[in-house]
Enzyme design. Structure first.
Site, PDB file in Angstrom:
ATOM      1  N   HIS A 346       0.841  13.276  -7.155  1.00 38.61           N
ATOM      2  CA  HIS A 346       0.734  11.930  -6.581  1.00 38.61           C
ATOM      3  C   HIS A 346      -0.667  11.536  -6.161  1.00 38.61           C
ATOM      4  CE1 HIS A 346       5.097  11.084  -6.148  1.00 38.61           C
ATOM      5  NE2 HIS A 346       5.192  12.388  -6.017  1.00 38.61           N
ATOM      6  N   LYS A 534      -0.340  -1.040   3.895  1.00 42.94           N
ATOM      7  CA  LYS A 534      -0.274   0.292   3.298  1.00 42.94           C
ATOM      8  C   LYS A 534      -0.946   1.248   4.286  1.00 42.94           C
ATOM      9  CE  LYS A 534      -2.479  -1.372  -0.377  1.00 42.94           C
ATOM     10  NZ  LYS A 534      -1.659  -0.937  -1.472  1.00 42.94           N
ATOM     11  N   ARG A 535      -0.921   2.550   3.993  1.00 41.54           N
ATOM     12  CA  ARG A 535      -1.633   3.485   4.861  1.00 41.54           C
ATOM     13  C   ARG A 535      -3.106   3.104   4.935  1.00 41.54           C
ATOM     14  NH1 ARG A 535      -0.492   8.628   1.970  1.00 41.54           N
ATOM     15  NH2 ARG A 535      -2.738   8.485   1.788  1.00 41.54           N
ATOM     16  N   LYS A 540      -8.489   2.718  -0.077  1.00 39.20           N
ATOM     17  CA  LYS A 540      -7.649   1.527  -0.219  1.00 39.20           C
ATOM     18  C   LYS A 540      -8.415   0.253   0.180  1.00 39.20           C
ATOM     19  CE  LYS A 540      -3.411   4.189   0.617  1.00 39.20           C
ATOM     20  NZ  LYS A 540      -2.506   4.041  -0.541  1.00 39.20           N
ATOM     21  N   THR A 642       3.077   1.428  -4.774  1.00 38.21           N
ATOM     22  CA  THR A 642       4.437   0.923  -4.962  1.00 38.21           C
ATOM     23  C   THR A 642       4.621  -0.369  -4.161  1.00 38.21           C
ATOM     24  OG1 THR A 642       5.093   2.544  -3.293  1.00 38.21           O
ATOM     25  CG2 THR A 642       5.679   3.031  -5.577  1.00 38.21           C
ATOM     26  N   LYS A 646       6.564  -4.161  -4.827  1.00 38.46           N
ATOM     27  CA  LYS A 646       7.461  -4.862  -3.886  1.00 38.46           C
ATOM     28  C   LYS A 646       6.997  -6.302  -3.696  1.00 38.46           C
ATOM     29  CE  LYS A 646       8.177  -0.379  -1.900  1.00 38.46           C
ATOM     30  NZ  LYS A 646       7.642   0.620  -0.963  1.00 38.46           N
TER      31      LYS A 646
HETATM   32  C1  26V Z   1      -1.488  12.687   2.358  1.00 37.24           C
HETATM   33  C2  26V Z   1      -1.515  13.041   3.689  1.00 37.24           C
HETATM   34  C3  26V Z   1      -2.026  12.092   4.663  1.00 37.24           C
HETATM   35  C4  26V Z   1      -1.596  12.397   6.063  1.00 37.24           C
HETATM   36  C5  26V Z   1      -1.805  13.821   6.383  1.00 37.24           C
HETATM   37  C6  26V Z   1      -1.067  14.718   5.456  1.00 37.24           C
HETATM   38  C7  26V Z   1      -1.084  14.297   4.044  1.00 37.24           C
HETATM   39  C8  26V Z   1      -0.623  15.136   3.075  1.00 37.24           C
HETATM   40  C9  26V Z   1      -0.594  14.772   1.765  1.00 37.24           C
HETATM   41  C10 26V Z   1      -1.006  13.553   1.402  1.00 37.24           C
HETATM   42  C11 26V Z   1      -0.951  13.202  -0.031  1.00 37.24           C
HETATM   43  C12 26V Z   1      -0.169  12.018  -0.177  1.00 37.24           C
HETATM   44  C13 26V Z   1      -0.007  11.688  -1.594  1.00 37.24           C
HETATM   45  C14 26V Z   1       0.610  10.326  -1.721  1.00 37.24           C
HETATM   46  O1  26V Z   1       1.294   9.848  -0.832  1.00 37.24           O
HETATM   47  N1  26V Z   1       0.369   9.697  -2.836  1.00 37.24           N
HETATM   48  C15 26V Z   1       0.861   8.381  -3.085  1.00 37.24           C
HETATM   49  O2  26V Z   1       2.044   8.525  -3.858  1.00 37.24           O
HETATM   50  C16 26V Z   1       2.621   7.269  -4.173  1.00 37.24           C
HETATM   51  C17 26V Z   1       3.922   7.551  -4.888  1.00 37.24           C
HETATM   52  O3  26V Z   1       3.679   8.169  -6.106  1.00 37.24           O
HETATM   53  C18 26V Z   1       1.668   6.453  -5.014  1.00 37.24           C
HETATM   54  O4  26V Z   1       2.243   5.210  -5.261  1.00 37.24           O
HETATM   55  C19 26V Z   1       0.341   6.274  -4.288  1.00 37.24           C
HETATM   56  O5  26V Z   1      -0.587   5.640  -5.120  1.00 37.24           O
HETATM   57  C20 26V Z   1      -0.195   7.616  -3.868  1.00 37.24           C
HETATM   58  O6  26V Z   1      -1.336   7.464  -3.032  1.00 37.24           O
END
Ligand code: 26V
Length: 797
Positions: A346, A534-535, A540, A642, A646
């Site tokens: 992801h 979004k986050r 971003k 995503t 929406k």
């Molecule tokens: C992020 C974080 C942030 C907070 C602390 C812990 C932590 C651990 C792992 C991650 C990776 C997150 C990966 C993620 O959320 N990717 C998103 O996945 C979506 C669904 O596929 C996609 O639409 C987004 O573009 C992508 O950023």
């Protein structure tokens, strides 16, 4: 009990007394909510039992979706809608003087996730059940979901989220199915019948207790299961300090993403991952063994999907069970394991690629470490045969190197399928980030462009639009969202377009009301609602958006002839608690908002709103009320997105870069129907590889940029001292890693174009309609069908 309104009322009143021990007169809204919730859950239970029975009898292949996040949101309305009970319940309650909408508001969001990855898992659960696929979720029942965000003085403050405070009606505790998960200790080996046998001894165990949630499909008999594991103290602890043991144990399912800036936090996160994986894999095998005598054909009947690398220990755990518990040889166990596991990537951001220090990993999970070590040895031997003498190359691909375990490499080696989440993302994986793996395992790589459940994000979130769609093309689109394309026949129908406009206005009014309640600010629903939710992350580029707002403000102040259609810029975003820079951006947005909203010379034209505590239930009010959707990540950085889908499904027009799924959105709707700007992914990757970007040039040569940037540090915002220096520095002395200044001019231009287009009402509505029509492709039903067919090889019942 739901066959008609009268019956429903009778049962409801009876159940209210029985469950709450109160008369109707004494009861509260919460009592009503719980009574309804319990009634629905019980109503579902027959279908649930039948579905499980059916799966057992038919021996169809099952898929288990392992995810560290499930961002479900609220479930009452969703379940009523999927069961087709909404009308009976709404009418019945109305007779009793109860408003169903108010009851829905009582439910706490199940916010067991942080962003896109977790919400995707929730959308997938809905599509699996709605399409009658045998697919189940496995996750963790965090006591506290993602923190609750408060904005105090413009700063983000995090409070522990409390979704379980009043209990959760949608779960069933299954203490009889608990599993003991061992940590620490050591590994003993001895020879038995000429074979080396391993035993993990001296362990500390944590009991994983499943809480099952029914996942109700839309108007179908299928009710799948989401199993969330709760960490509890073992019933027979051998510890001296029992209270400490209990506290330590329960901490494993206490928080989503505990702070991992220190070793203790890292240990806790790794514990969570193994806890999820061990409990899930062993419970899968336990059910499997009820149906089959041997595990030799396990991979033909079961697929275990890992949602990013957090559950990647499913690979060594499955190996461990097959070898240590089932007595299988390595090669056979490896064959079964690799053919059972599929993996989705992801993100390509290197900081998000998980790596664990061996010094933490090995003592916590000694047997699992041994297995990973052996996997690595055998795999590096293969690499050696392929690339003799190329040490550096082999090291760069190894699973264990530099005293770290690289989780993504383990996933790539130990699975049969690796997929990206949008076409561009998958190409970047193949050609760049995972190029060396693609060279040796090309057959594993495939793309599955993300999707969203149109049932929650359109049918539920936007009832007015859903009704208009059904009036236009019938209601078949609800089962087959690709039928939304038929809406294109109305692109020249003035009356239909006008109705579309009126609905957008009503949804904007609803959002304006929410803004007034939360922020105390009046916003004008005839202004353009330009929304960025979004986050919060540097890539971003919420910063690009707010710098543009500052530029507009400056223009309005300085140039009385400057024309713009009034705009309300709306933001919603949570920053990771330890992400200093992201928190600065939140403070900046709020500081700009404070200044701009108070300025009577401009606030008729320009308002800025930061909606605190962005979450699923709030999102459901936001998307329908959007005119413009901000999807402005630095190209190549957003794997898919995503939220973009929406917005599109709710008729907002995208202002975006050619990143993630925006590219496919453009291909589907046509480039004239969104507003694309900025560098392409190739250009960004090229700059990254060869250099050539100097942000100072843009600062010095573009007055608009210089003015807005100087305002960050020159006292323009009173009382903010050195507050925004880190932002200024990131853009200038750190050479603007995310190309904010590079894309600024093209962003200003496209925003101008979007504003002008909005003033041509008919044109805008036409474009909006075309977006809704083309959005059917982005239903997660399409995505899930692709996974089912190409990866999981499961069949709909
Ligand atoms: C992020 C974080 C942030 C907070 C602390 C812990 C932590 C651990 C792992 C991650 C990776 C997150 C990966 C993620 O959320 N990717 C998103 O996945 C979506 C669904 O596929 C996609 O639409 C987004 O573009 C992508 O950023």
């Amino acid at each position: 009990m739901f066959s008609n309104k009268e019956k429903f009322k009778e049962f409801f009143l009876q159940r209210l007394e029985m469950t709450c021990g109160k008369s109707f007169g004494e009861s509260t809204k919460r009592d009503h909510y719980f009574t309804i919730g319990n009634m629905i859950r019980e109503y579902v239970s027959t279908g649930w039992i039948n579905t499980n029975e059916r799966y057992r009898m038919a021996k169809e292949k099952q898929v288990y979706y392992l995810s560290i996040e499930f961002l479900l949101g609220r479930l009452l309305h969703h379940n009523l809608l999927n069961l087709g009970l909404e009308d009976v319940v709404r009418e019945g309650l109305k007779d009793l003087g109860i408003d169903l909408n108010e009851l829905e508001e009582i439910e706490a969001d199940a916010g067991l996730g942080n962003g896109g990855l977790g919400r995707l898992a929730a959308c997938f659960m809905d599509s699996l059940a709605s399409l009658n696929f045998p697919g189940h979720g496995c996750g963790i029942r965090y006591k506290h979901g993602l923190f609750e965000q408060k904005i105090v003085d413009g700063y983000q403050v995090e409070l522990p989220e409390q979704w379980l405070r009043h209990g959760h009606v949608w779960e069933v505790r299954r203490a009889d199915l608990a599993i003991e998960v061992p940590f620490w200790g050591s590994v003993e080996n001895r020879e038995e019948n000429g074979q080396l046998v391993f035993r993990h001894v001296g362990t500390e165990t944590i009991t994983a207790v499943p809480y099952d949630m029914p996942i109700v499909g839309f108007k179908t008999e299928t009710v799948n299961t989401l199993r969330l594991w709760n960490a509890e103290a073992s019933p027979y602890p051998i510890h001296k300090d029992i209270l400490k043991y209990k506290r330590d144990t329960e901490s494993v399912s206490e928080f989503l993403y505990p702070d991992d800036t220190h070793d203790e936090g890292k240990i806790l996160r790794l514990k969570q991952q193994y806890f999820l994986v061990s409990a899930s894999v062993r419970s899968i095998i336990r059910s499997y063994k009820k149906q089959y005598d041997t595990l030799q054909h396990f991979h033909e009947h079961v697929c275990i999907h890992i949602n990013d690398t957090h559950p990647v220990l499913a690979i060594p755990e499955l190996m461990r069970v097959l070898i240590d518990e089932e007595g299988m040889g390595w090669d056979e166990a490896w064959h079964i394991t690799v053919n059972t596991i599929s993996y989705t990537n992801h993100t390509t951001l290197s900081e998000a690629l998980e790596k664990w220090p061996v010094r933490i990993f090995q003592p916590l999970l000694p047997r699992i470490y041994m297995i990973i070590h052996e996997i690595n040895e055998r795999y590096c031997q293969q690499l050696w045969d392929l690339y003799p003498g190329e040490w550096d190359h082999i090291e760069s691909m190894a699973i264990i190197a530099h005293n770290e375990v690289r989780m993504a490499h383990l996933a790539l080696v130990g699975s049969f399928s690796v997929n990206g989440v949008a076409a561009l993302h998958t190409e970047i994986l193949k050609k760049r980030e995972m190029k060396s793996f693609y060279q040796i395992f090309p057959e594993k790589f495939n793309n599955k462009t993300n999707g969203i459940t149109h049932r929650r994000w359109l049918l539920k979130a936007n009832p007015l639009l859903s009704k208009l769609i059904s009036e236009g093309i019938g209601d078949e689109w609800i089962q087959r969202p690709e039928k939304l394309l038929e809406l294109n026949k109305f692109t020249e129908d003035t009356s239909y377009l006008e109705q579309l406009y009126q609905i957008k206005q009503q949804n904007k009014e609803r959002l304006a009301k929410r803004i007034l309640e939360q922020n105390g600010i009046v916003v004008d629903a005839s202004s353009i609602f330009d929304i960025h939710v979004k986050r919060l992350h540097a890539y971003k580029r919420q910063l690009l958006n707010i710098l543009h707002v500052m530029y507009l403000y400056n223009q309005l102040k300085e140039d009385s002839s400057f024309h713009m259609h009034p705009r309300t810029f709306i933001f919603g975003a949570k920053a990771s608690p330890g992400y200093y820079y992201a928190k600065k951006i939140i403070k900046l947005i709020n500081t700009v908002a404070e200044k701009v909203n108070k300025d009577d010379r401009t606030n008729e034209k320009l308002k800025v709103i930061f909606l605190e505590n962005y979450r699923v239930s709030l999102a459901e009010e936001i998307f329908p009320g959007a005119d413009i959707s901000e999807q402005i990540s630095t190209a190549s950085k957003e794997a898919s997105g995503t939220g973009n889908m929406k917005f599109m499904m709710n008729g907002a027009l995208t202002v975006g870069t050619l990143d993630g799924a925006n590219v496919e959105m453009m291909e589907r709707v046509g480039e004239d129907n969104l507003f694309i700007f900025g560098l392409t992914a190739d250009q960004v990757l090229n700059y990254n590889q060869h250099g050539g970007y100097n942000s100072r040039d843009y600062y010095h040569h573009d007055k608009r940029i210089r003015q807005a940037m100087d305002q960050l540090i020159n006292g323009f915002f009173p009382d903010s001292d050195a507050e925004f220096e880190p932002i200024f520095d990131s853009l200038l002395s750190e050479n603007d890693q995310y190309f904010v200044l590079r894309d600024f001019d093209s962003y200003v231009n496209i925003q101008k174009e979007a504003g002008a287009t909005y003033e041509n009402r008919k044109q805008w509505q036409k474009m909006s309609l075309k977006n809704i029509a083309a959005s059917g492709y982005f239903s997660s039903d399409r995505t899930i069908r692709e996974y089912a067919e190409d990866i999981w090889r499961i069949k709909a019942e």
